[in-house]
Design a protein around this motif. Structure first.
Motif, PDB file in Angstrom:
ATOM      1  N   SER A 149      -2.339   1.481  -8.380  1.00  0.00           N
ATOM      2  CA  SER A 149      -3.347   0.486  -8.007  1.00  0.00           C
ATOM      3  C   SER A 149      -3.322   0.136  -6.514  1.00  0.00           C
ATOM      4  O   SER A 149      -4.259  -0.500  -6.024  1.00  0.00           O
ATOM      5  CB  SER A 149      -3.155  -0.793  -8.827  1.00  0.00           C
ATOM      6  OG  SER A 149      -1.908  -1.391  -8.521  1.00  0.00           O
ATOM      7  N   VAL A 150      -2.293   0.544  -5.786  1.00  0.00           N
ATOM      8  CA  VAL A 150      -2.210   0.203  -4.364  1.00  0.00           C
ATOM      9  C   VAL A 150      -2.173   1.445  -3.461  1.00  0.00           C
ATOM     10  O   VAL A 150      -1.757   1.373  -2.307  1.00  0.00           O
ATOM     11  CB  VAL A 150      -1.005  -0.723  -4.063  1.00  0.00           C
ATOM     12  CG1 VAL A 150      -1.193  -2.084  -4.697  1.00  0.00           C
ATOM     13  CG2 VAL A 150       0.302  -0.087  -4.490  1.00  0.00           C
ATOM     14  N   ARG A 188       0.860  -1.175   0.000  1.00  0.00           N
ATOM     15  CA  ARG A 188       0.000   0.000   0.000  1.00  0.00           C
ATOM     16  C   ARG A 188       0.900   1.230   0.000  1.00  0.00           C
ATOM     17  O   ARG A 188       1.974   1.227   0.601  1.00  0.00           O
ATOM     18  CB  ARG A 188      -0.874  -0.021   1.246  1.00  0.00           C
ATOM     19  CG  ARG A 188      -1.911   1.047   1.341  1.00  0.00           C
ATOM     20  CD  ARG A 188      -3.046   0.918   0.390  1.00  0.00           C
ATOM     21  NE  ARG A 188      -3.957  -0.151   0.775  1.00  0.00           N
ATOM     22  CZ  ARG A 188      -4.871  -0.631  -0.032  1.00  0.00           C
ATOM     23  NH1 ARG A 188      -4.994  -0.163  -1.257  1.00  0.00           N
ATOM     24  NH2 ARG A 188      -5.666  -1.586   0.350  1.00  0.00           N
ATOM     25  N   TYR A 209       2.561   2.610  -8.876  1.00  0.00           N
ATOM     26  CA  TYR A 209       1.851   2.031  -7.729  1.00  0.00           C
ATOM     27  C   TYR A 209       0.445   2.615  -7.560  1.00  0.00           C
ATOM     28  O   TYR A 209      -0.132   2.542  -6.467  1.00  0.00           O
ATOM     29  CB  TYR A 209       2.664   2.220  -6.450  1.00  0.00           C
ATOM     30  CG  TYR A 209       3.992   1.518  -6.498  1.00  0.00           C
ATOM     31  CD1 TYR A 209       4.078   0.163  -6.776  1.00  0.00           C
ATOM     32  CD2 TYR A 209       5.176   2.210  -6.283  1.00  0.00           C
ATOM     33  CE1 TYR A 209       5.300  -0.490  -6.842  1.00  0.00           C
ATOM     34  CE2 TYR A 209       6.405   1.565  -6.340  1.00  0.00           C
ATOM     35  CZ  TYR A 209       6.447   0.223  -6.617  1.00  0.00           C
ATOM     36  OH  TYR A 209       7.653  -0.422  -6.685  1.00  0.00           O
TER      37      TYR A 209
END
Length: 93
Positions: free
Chosen positions: A81-82, A32, A79
């Protein structure tokens, strides 16, 4: 708002211990991506909590620094998507 630092909440390490080569978190992918305020008086140091309230102690600092320009994402494109939805919501305000 103070300076913002991008930090990675990393995947948990594998069950088998890895060699201790490189910096902490080396070779582990972000689980994340969070935003955190910089530590008081230190624009390049991470504060104790992310904007969503998570402890930053075990997180890795990203090389990217948000530009602060409207329309540009605060997180690295690879990143997207997270990204933490709670941190993103605060950054959009």
């Amino acid at each position: 708002m103070s300076a913002i630092v991008v930090v990675y909440e990393l995947e948990q390490p594998a069950a088998a211990p890895a060699p201790a080569a490189g910096p902490p978190g080396a070779g582990r992918l972000p689980r994340r991506v969070h935003a955190a305020p910089a530590a008081p008086g230190q624009a390049d140091a991470v504060g104790p909590r992310t904007l969503c309230g998570k402890d930053t102690f075990a997180m890795a600092r990203a090389r990217r620094t948000p530009s602060g320009r409207p329309g540009e994402p605060w997180y690295p494109d690879e990143y997207a998507s997270v990204v933490c939805p709670d941190c993103d919501a605060v950054m959009e305000v």
